[in-house]
Design a protein around this motif. Structure first.
Motif, short mmCIF file in Angstrom:
data_model
loop_
_atom_site.label_atom_id
_atom_site.label_comp_id
_atom_site.label_asym_id
_atom_site.label_seq_id
_atom_site.Cartn_x
_atom_site.Cartn_y
_atom_site.Cartn_z
N SER A 118 116.82 39.96 80.97
CA SER A 118 117.44 39.19 79.89
C SER A 118 118.53 38.26 80.43
O SER A 118 119.23 38.61 81.38
CB SER A 118 118.06 40.13 78.86
OG SER A 118 117.09 40.98 78.29
N ASP A 122 123.17 37.11 76.85
CA ASP A 122 122.64 37.86 75.71
C ASP A 122 122.79 39.37 75.88
O ASP A 122 122.29 40.13 75.05
CB ASP A 122 121.16 37.51 75.51
CG ASP A 122 120.95 36.07 75.09
OD1 ASP A 122 121.86 35.51 74.44
OD2 ASP A 122 119.90 35.49 75.41
N GLU A 290 124.64 41.28 65.03
CA GLU A 290 124.71 39.85 65.32
C GLU A 290 124.42 39.08 64.04
O GLU A 290 123.59 39.48 63.23
CB GLU A 290 123.67 39.46 66.38
CG GLU A 290 123.85 40.13 67.72
CD GLU A 290 122.73 39.79 68.69
OE1 GLU A 290 123.00 39.66 69.90
OE2 GLU A 290 121.56 39.68 68.23
N ASP A 297 119.59 30.00 67.12
CA ASP A 297 120.42 30.56 68.19
C ASP A 297 121.53 29.63 68.66
O ASP A 297 122.18 29.92 69.67
CB ASP A 297 119.54 30.98 69.38
CG ASP A 297 118.87 29.79 70.06
OD1 ASP A 297 118.96 28.65 69.53
OD2 ASP A 297 118.25 29.99 71.11
N ARG A 300 126.08 32.12 67.28
CA ARG A 300 125.90 33.56 67.07
C ARG A 300 127.25 34.27 67.07
O ARG A 300 128.09 34.04 67.93
CB ARG A 300 125.02 34.14 68.19
CG ARG A 300 124.80 35.65 68.09
CD ARG A 300 123.96 36.16 69.26
NE ARG A 300 124.67 36.05 70.53
CZ ARG A 300 124.07 36.01 71.72
NH1 ARG A 300 122.76 36.04 71.80
NH2 ARG A 300 124.80 35.92 72.82
N THR A 321 129.02 33.16 70.42
CA THR A 321 128.19 32.46 71.40
C THR A 321 127.72 31.17 70.75
O THR A 321 127.27 31.18 69.60
CB THR A 321 126.98 33.31 71.80
OG1 THR A 321 127.42 34.57 72.30
CG2 THR A 321 126.15 32.59 72.87
#
Length: 329
Positions: A118, A122, A290, A297, A300, A321
């Motif tokens: 990942s 994130d 979240e 996206d 966030r 984010t």
């Protein structure tokens, strides 16, 4: 023999360049994450604001079959001994044929498992194995065969993730990134790695992602086996993660357990595994939420609680984010 193979590769690459279309950049973008970190240690509360990531992304192509990518961490210290320490990606990919591609430059070390795979921006907390690796990204070379859409089998040669990047210790990686049916995605690998003492280890890593509608479940299983180790399945990691999407909300949880048996000691008294030393176990976990105000996206918000049995610190993060494109073709 090797000079001949290099000459053939160079010739084929040069031929590809001669068929070049106009060189262009496809995307320049930035993403960043900031956090208000709070923790309680032995009943004592502490807190501070921190910037976690500030990344610059550049994607483009030199020809129709020669692409490049750069990811630079703008807030990471550059080491004099490793001037590319803050650079995650700096690679060139040659699509030599419909099913064959070759990548050279700084790229991910192909270790299976979704925790490592990942993007770091994130991931809110890592286990012991992932967090104690010397490096996730390294200069190296990769050959990838794609027998079918969504199925990639790669062979990679690069510096070892468990040895300082400036040392002559290497990793030989066999990696499958694919799927089994429509709901089961895989990132599996076999890694033959060399540690900082130039000892060899075998890693068997099975990363599994299950797409169950609004629920996504990751299960990573890792077995680390050193030569001379008394038995298999005595140095291992299991990680479970789940994300349930409800409208603009994600409800998240992740739990991991890692254990290395006390018997995994070499005759010289040094643990076979230097990442998670013999006689240690590590249990960690947490949960969070979240929220995506824009429905995508680009923005966030998150709130996450996590702790482990090693540091025994209660961590609670509230953060943001956000991503934006400077240029997109």
């Amino acid at each position: 023999m090797r000079p001949k193979l290099l000459a053939v590769f160079t010739f084929l690459l040069a031929a590809s360049l001669l068929r070049a279309q106009q060189t262009h950049v496809d995307e320049v973008s930035v993403d960043t994450r900031a956090t208000f970190h709070q923790q309680t240690t032995d009943g004592v509360y502490d807190s501070h604001f921190q910037g976690d990531y500030l990344n610059l992304h550049i994607k483009g192509q030199l020809t129709d079959n020669l692409t490049f990518r750069v990811r630079q961490r703008l807030n990471k210290k550059i080491d004099e001994k490793n001037p590319f320490n803050a650079t995650d990606f700096l690679w060139l990919k040659w699509q030599a044929a419909p099913k064959w591609s070759f990548t050279a430059g700084k790229q991910p070390i192909l270790i299976g498992g979704y925790e490592i795979d990942s993007p770091p921006i994130d991931v809110y907390y890592y286990g012991a194995f992932s967090s104690r690796l010397y490096q996730y990204y390294a200069f190296g070379a990769t050959a990838t065969f794609s027998p079918a859409p969504g199925q990639d089998i790669s062979v990679e040669f690069c510096p070892s993730p468990i040895s300082p990047g400036t040392q002559d210790a290497y990793s030989y990686n066999l990696y499958w990134n694919g799927h089994i049916g429509k709901v089961w995605k895989t990132t599996w690998s076999y890694n033959y790695v060399e540690d900082e003492l130039h000892r060899k280890m075998n890693w068997f890593v099975l990363g599994n992602k299950f797409l169950l509608g609004d629920l996504v479940v990751d299960i990573d299983c890792i077995d680390r086996v050193a030569f001379g180790q008394p038995r298999f399945f005595s140095d291992w990691t299991v990680i479970g993660k789940a994300i349930w999407t409800v409208g603009k909300w994600n409800l998240c949880t992740k739990v991991g357990y890692e254990r290395n048996a006390a018997e995994n000691i070499a005759p010289d008294g040094i643990s076979f595994d230097l990442v998670l030393p013999a006689g240690n176990d590590y249990l960690y976990g947490g949960a969070g939420v979240e929220f995506f105000p824009l429905g995508n996206d680009l923005l966030r918000l998150h709130a996450v609680y996590f702790r482990d049995n090693h540091d025994r610190v209660n961590n609670f993060d509230i953060g943001i984010t956000w991503r934006f494109n400077i240029y997109k073709r």
